[in-house]
Enzyme design. Structure first.
Site, mmCIF file in Angstrom:
data_model
loop_
_atom_site.group_PDB
_atom_site.id
_atom_site.type_symbol
_atom_site.label_atom_id
_atom_site.label_comp_id
_atom_site.label_asym_id
_atom_site.label_seq_id
_atom_site.Cartn_x
_atom_site.Cartn_y
_atom_site.Cartn_z
ATOM 1 N N GLY A 346 0.821 -1.198 0.000
ATOM 2 C CA GLY A 346 0.000 0.000 0.000
ATOM 3 C C GLY A 346 0.854 1.245 0.000
ATOM 4 N N PHE A 350 2.982 8.499 4.534
ATOM 5 C CA PHE A 350 4.387 8.455 4.920
ATOM 6 C C PHE A 350 5.247 7.696 3.922
ATOM 7 C CE2 PHE A 350 2.119 9.199 8.814
ATOM 8 C CZ PHE A 350 2.839 10.226 9.363
ATOM 9 N N ASP A 465 -2.866 9.329 15.368
ATOM 10 C CA ASP A 465 -3.467 9.136 14.047
ATOM 11 C C ASP A 465 -4.294 7.849 14.039
ATOM 12 O OD1 ASP A 465 -3.989 10.124 11.540
ATOM 13 O OD2 ASP A 465 -2.269 9.169 10.589
#
Length: 671
Positions: A346, A350, A465
């Protein structure tokens, strides 16, 4: 009856006595009386062979039953005779370790320098409860070995608490005489612990010599703080690129006095090392081999020079401290097949994440390539990574280590075969609809992970997050909270501050955009949005009801409106077609709104959230003044959000704002 009772008592006493001591004058017939694994084997003549001439293997041999260390009764005495055969003169591999361990299972342990005892993440953990004496024939700088021929006392780590070059005291000559551990000659070692003096003594001598009057090593240790009640005693060994033969000829153990002397007449014989005079033809062959090796070395050097840039990485002297967490770039390059697109798992805010298999251990990992151009703060960031590598929880993705190249960091995690939760929640793939029981288990798992980070580890960890795309699923569909790239560690007693707002639009608590001050309550806010994601099967930002063009842009507003109308279940994931436990769904949606309460002080803690999910606490009613429109529910100005360029929003409708503040390193707040 009295005679029978006395007899039983004597039998039990005799068994108990046997448990405190045993003697093996050779191991013939001990196949069922000794637990061996790896490449360890018992030869027909009774010789215990721990390793053979194979590379990168481990072996173990343990007394099959645990020995009992009672309070105020932890003294012991043991002796064994060993021999180490090198594959060739002056060529050495790794050695033998005498071990007292709470387990005989070392499947995760590595060979080579780790001697079959630990791996990169388990070395130095206090929870190991391991005491060991190593006979090491390789000098490993990462473990601060004194030389390549030493004896060391190890406590939960391969960095010895005390060490000395292999030698023995000659009582006749009154001098210390050096011994070469890998000479192929049998030697005897005595290990004695006195619980009163709290002193561990290690004595070494050639097999033909009596026990010297002076020991080689003496270390003050309180073993009552290390040893558990039930422990196993035995041996561990390993080979690296250059193998050795490791042998144990005999072994004696006693917890109620001096270990029984071994009987030389009953010990098995060692194999003979044959030395042949080289003929002229043999010398010619050797010369040809040497020339060939030189040519190959020159070719290899040329290839290395050409491909140097391919595997180039940054490695500075200060990083030696973090060596157990460091992977080489070459290792990760090979693991991911050169970071091929076929291994791509994926792409996130980042960087890219790749699936890989570490060649040396065959362990499946996920490798994240993170852009990191700034040199400022990199030492603190690596310290942060090593600290997070010590986090242990069933609902956290394990961070295994890192690699550093110019301009990027590579983070290595445990591989999660079922991918991220957001793909199953939002991708319209047939058969990908998650049933309610799995969703509820995932919700509880993430809550448990956050409680551990906030309250149960040695430092507070703010994830910062929390969202469905950062929740990964293992082979049993258990939730694993991952991506600690935004996390900050700080001491429980210190009030943290950061110079940047960090997180994902839609998950950022209202007060964070004003105060720039992350807290555990801002994580609770993100968790509240996560609850709505899982229950509603919708993203935080976007059209929430396909039947109504005027529907709210934000998921939280829409669930709030459904609650105000008295029909909160209307917000549930329509793909589930009502196949859920209504009480649980209602609980999740209301708890999500409670966690999203605009004022931080009105949100529950993660401990209270876990108690509510487990049914040990009652969900409070939502406050009547709860009004997201007037208080600024999302913490973002709608005009600002609508004015953002389209490239700022990802395909999921959210955007990660990932700015690490190097001036707020975890080292500033560490314990």
């Amino acid at each position: 009856m009295i005679h029978i009772s006395v007899l039983l008592i004597l039998v039990v006493h005799a068994i108990a006595q046997d448990e405190t001591q045993f003697t093996y004058n050779g191991f013939q017939g001990a196949t069922n009386k000794l637990h061996v694994d790896g490449i360890a084997t018992i030869l027909p003549n009774g010789l215990l062979q721990l390793t053979n001439y194979s590379s990168y293997n481990t072996s173990h041999a343990f007394y099959p039953r645990p020995v009992i260390f009672k309070p105020n009764h932890i003294s012991f005495s043991t002796t064994f005779i060993f021999a180490i055969y090198p594959i060739a003169p002056n060529q050495s591999s790794h050695g033998i370790v005498f071990v007292i361990s709470p387990t005989t299972h070392f499947q995760q342990a590595l060979p080579s320098a780790y001697l079959g005892l630990f791996n990169t993440s388990s070395n130095r953990l206090p929870s190991n409860h391991i005491i060991a004496v190593e006979l090491d024939t390789i000098q490993n700088p990462e473990f601060k070995d004194i030389d390549s021929n030493h004896v060391g006392i190890d406590v939960n780590s391969l960095t010895s608490s005390a060490a000395a070059t292999a030698a023995y005291y000659s009582d006749k000559l009154r001098v210390n005489k050096t011994l070469q551990l890998n000479s192929g000659k049998p030697m005897q070692i005595w290990i004695d612990y006195d619980e009163v003096e709290m002193l561990l003594n290690v004595t070494l001598a050639p097999f033909s010599s009596p026990k010297p009057s002076k020991c080689l090593l003496s270390k003050q240790l309180n073993l009552s703080t290390i040893l558990l009640r039930n422990m196993y005693v035995g041996f561990s060994s390993a080979t690296g690129p250059i193998p050795n033969y490791h042998y144990i000829l005999g072994w004696s153990w006693n917890q109620s006095g001096k270990a029984q002397d071994l009987d030389p007449s009953k010990l098995p014989s060692l194999p003979q090392i044959k030395h042949h005079k080289k003929s002229l033809s043999q010398l010619i062959i050797v010369l040809l081999i040497v020339i060939s090796l030189l040519l190959l070395s020159m070719i290899a050097a040329a290839i290395w020079f050409v491909w140097k840039k391919k595997y180039e990485e940054l490695l500075e002297p200060w990083e030696k401290e973090y060596a157990p967490y460091r992977y080489s770039f070459k290792e990760l390059y090979l693991a991911t097949k050169g970071f091929k697109n076929s291994e791509l798992l994926g792409v996130g805010g980042f960087g890219k994440v790749y699936k890989g298999i570490i060649p040396s251990t065959s362990r499946q990992v996920a490798v994240k390539r993170v852009s990191q151009d700034s040199k400022q703060g990199i030492k603190e960031f690596v310290a942060e990574i090593s600290s997070m590598g010590r986090l242990r929880h069933r609902n956290l993705v394990q961070l295994l280590g890192y690699c550093r190249r110019k301009g990027e960091l590579l983070l290595v995690y445990d591989y999660m075969p079922n991918g991220s939760l957001d793909k199953l929640l939002f991708d319209k793939v047939e058969g990908s609809i998650l049933c309610w029981s799995i969703r509820f288990k995932i919700i509880k798992g993430v809550a448990s992970a956050l409680l551990y980070l906030h309250e149960e580890w040695e430092q507070v960890v703010l994830h910062r997050d929390v969202k469905a795309s950062n929740v990964l699923l293992d082979a049993e569909m258990n939730a694993r909270l991952g991506d600690f790239g935004l996390a900050k560690l700080y001491d429980h007693s210190i009030d943290p501050r950061t110079t940047h707002v960090v997180g994902t639009i839609g998950y950022i608590a209202p007060e964070l955009s004003r105060t720039r001050k992350p807290t555990t309550s801002t994580d609770v806010f993100s968790y509240g949005m996560f609850l709505l994601e899982v229950g509603c099967g919708r993203r935080p930002i976007g059209k929430q009801n396909e039947d109504n063009d005027a529907e709210a842009l934000f998921l939280s507003d829409w669930v709030y409106d459904c609650w105000k109308m008295g029909d909160i279940l209307k917000a549930s994931d329509p793909r589930m077609e009502g196949d859920y436990v209504e009480d649980e769904m209602e609980l999740i949606l209301k708890l999500g709104l409670l966690c999203l309460y605009p004022i931080a002080e009105g949100r529950p803690t993660m401990r209270q959230v876990v108690q509510i999910l487990n049914g040990s606490a009652t969900l409070p009613e939502l406050p009547s003044e709860y009004n997201p429109e007037t208080i600024g529910f999302l913490g973002e100005d709608l005009g600002t959000l609508h004015s953002l360029p389209s490239s700022f929003l990802s395909s999921s409708g959210t955007s990660s704002v990932a700015v690490m503040s190097s001036t707020n390193s975890v080292l500033r707040y560490g314990r």
